[in-house]
Design a protein around this motif. Structure first.
Motif, short mmCIF file in Angstrom:
data_model
loop_
_atom_site.label_atom_id
_atom_site.label_comp_id
_atom_site.label_asym_id
_atom_site.label_seq_id
_atom_site.Cartn_x
_atom_site.Cartn_y
_atom_site.Cartn_z
N VAL A 166 66.71 50.73 150.41
CA VAL A 166 66.36 51.59 151.72
C VAL A 166 64.78 51.09 151.92
N LEU A 167 64.24 50.98 151.47
CA LEU A 167 62.87 50.74 151.79
C LEU A 167 62.96 49.53 152.35
N ASN A 168 63.59 48.72 151.75
CA ASN A 168 63.16 47.05 153.25
C ASN A 168 64.12 46.97 154.57
N LEU A 169 64.92 48.03 154.20
CA LEU A 169 65.10 48.61 156.01
C LEU A 169 64.44 49.33 156.49
N ALA A 170 63.42 49.73 155.97
CA ALA A 170 63.37 51.20 156.67
C ALA A 170 61.53 50.51 157.09
N LEU A 171 61.30 49.51 156.40
CA LEU A 171 59.91 48.65 156.85
C LEU A 171 60.24 47.38 157.85
N THR A 172 60.99 47.03 157.74
CA THR A 172 62.03 45.97 159.11
C THR A 172 62.06 47.45 159.89
N GLY A 216 45.98 51.41 153.04
CA GLY A 216 46.11 50.49 154.45
C GLY A 216 46.35 51.08 155.37
N TYR A 217 47.75 51.74 155.18
CA TYR A 217 48.66 51.58 156.71
C TYR A 217 48.40 52.62 157.12
N ASN A 218 47.97 53.96 156.39
CA ASN A 218 47.56 55.41 156.77
C ASN A 218 47.00 55.69 157.88
N TYR A 219 45.74 54.70 156.89
CA TYR A 219 44.52 54.83 157.94
C TYR A 219 44.96 53.78 159.25
N VAL A 227 51.98 56.25 166.00
CA VAL A 227 53.30 57.14 164.45
C VAL A 227 54.34 57.06 164.71
N SER A 228 55.21 56.53 164.73
CA SER A 228 56.53 56.21 164.96
C SER A 228 57.36 57.85 163.93
N ALA A 232 56.89 59.21 157.69
CA ALA A 232 56.83 60.05 156.80
C ALA A 232 57.66 59.70 156.15
N GLU A 233 58.49 59.80 156.19
CA GLU A 233 59.88 59.39 155.16
C GLU A 233 59.86 57.50 154.56
N LEU A 234 59.27 56.81 155.63
CA LEU A 234 58.83 55.60 154.88
C LEU A 234 57.81 55.83 153.82
N MET A 235 56.85 56.78 153.39
CA MET A 235 55.44 56.99 152.47
C MET A 235 56.71 58.52 151.94
N GLU A 236 57.65 58.72 152.53
CA GLU A 236 58.34 59.71 150.77
C GLU A 236 59.04 58.77 149.90
N THR A 237 60.01 57.64 150.23
CA THR A 237 60.44 57.12 149.94
C THR A 237 59.68 56.17 148.78
N ILE A 238 58.44 55.66 149.66
CA ILE A 238 58.01 54.95 148.79
C ILE A 238 57.38 55.83 147.12
#
Length: 245
Positions: A166-172, A216-219, A227-228, A232-238
């Motif tokens: 899921v993260l690989n897809l979300a980061l892309t 760093g990315y949040n900053y 903001v995409s 938020a979901e990306l950060m929760e999944t991480i």
């Protein structure tokens, strides 16, 4: 742990169940197929390898085709030519169905219209996509997995493996969002570099580095006010992934 032959046999069983099931059960069977992949060590490592540097948004744009046919639009699916790209593309599409970021019914109606019935559309989808997935997996294993290197006999954590996919897809998708934003080219590259480094850190399971890159990315997001919808979901999944390490 089951050997390669048993794992591929189980995978093929799940594909056959998906192809033969009633349309109403399709999304459940897709979920079962994905679980099979992450629970079978060699299959998991195969899909991990082919999706590692796979540019899903770019292939999605090329493979999900819509053309003007006179006064009407016509849409269809063109699978990637190489086995590795085909495996990665189909896997990512199935993950999107599972997450409902790509609605399965709408996808069938658009890309496999057939006679207008879901039954016919679903059979056409299975004949191209699921059969294409089966054929590609069989080809890779017939060639003794030469394209992905030696495999280790370590049982994967299925939940962690699912989160990683899921993260690989979300980061892309986040990188794609930046590339289409109104930021300067320099800022786009700065953000993309952070995300690519984050993908590497996630792949290595480096908790400390992941934490630093997330900060760093949040900053970066707050400073640039970029903001995409999925950040938020990306950060929760991480966070969920890190807790599994």
């Amino acid at each position: 742990m089951a050997d390669t032959k048993e794992q591929v046999f189980t995978f093929n069983q799940k594909c056959e169940e998906l192809k033969k099931c009633k349309f109403i059960m399709a999304t459940t069977k897709i979920k079962d197929l994905l679980k099979c992949i992450v629970n079978c060590g060699e299959l998991y490592r195969l899909f991990e390898a082919v999706t590692k540097d796979f540019d899903y948004p770019a292939f999605k744009a090329k493979c999900l085709v819509t053309v003007e046919d006179g006064i009407y639009q016509r849409s269809f699916v063109v699978l990637p030519q190489t086995v590795g790209q085909r495996l990665a593309f189909i896997f990512c599409v199935l993950v999107e169905f599972d997450r409902d970021t790509l609605n399965f019914n709408d996808f069938l109606r658009k890309f496999f219209p057939e006679d207008g019935s879901y039954y016919a559309s679903y059979r056409s989808f299975c004949a191209l996509v699921i059969q294409g997935l089966q054929d590609a997996v069989m080809q890779v294993f017939r060639e003794q997995l030469e394209s992905v290197g030696p495999l280790q006999s370590v049982a994967p954590n299925s939940y962690r493996a699912e989160l990683k996919s899921v993260l690989n897809l979300a980061l892309t998708e986040e990188i794609s969002f930046l590339s289409e934003s109104s930021l300067s080219d320099e800022e786009k590259e700065n953000g993309a570099e952070l995300l690519r480094a984050l993908a590497v850190a996630i792949g290595k399971g480096d908790v400390e580095y992941i934490g630093a890159l997330v900060s760093g990315y949040n900053y970066f997001v707050l400073t640039n006010k970029c903001v995409s919808e999925g950040v938020a979901e990306l950060m929760e999944t991480i966070g969920a992934y890190v807790r599994e390490l």
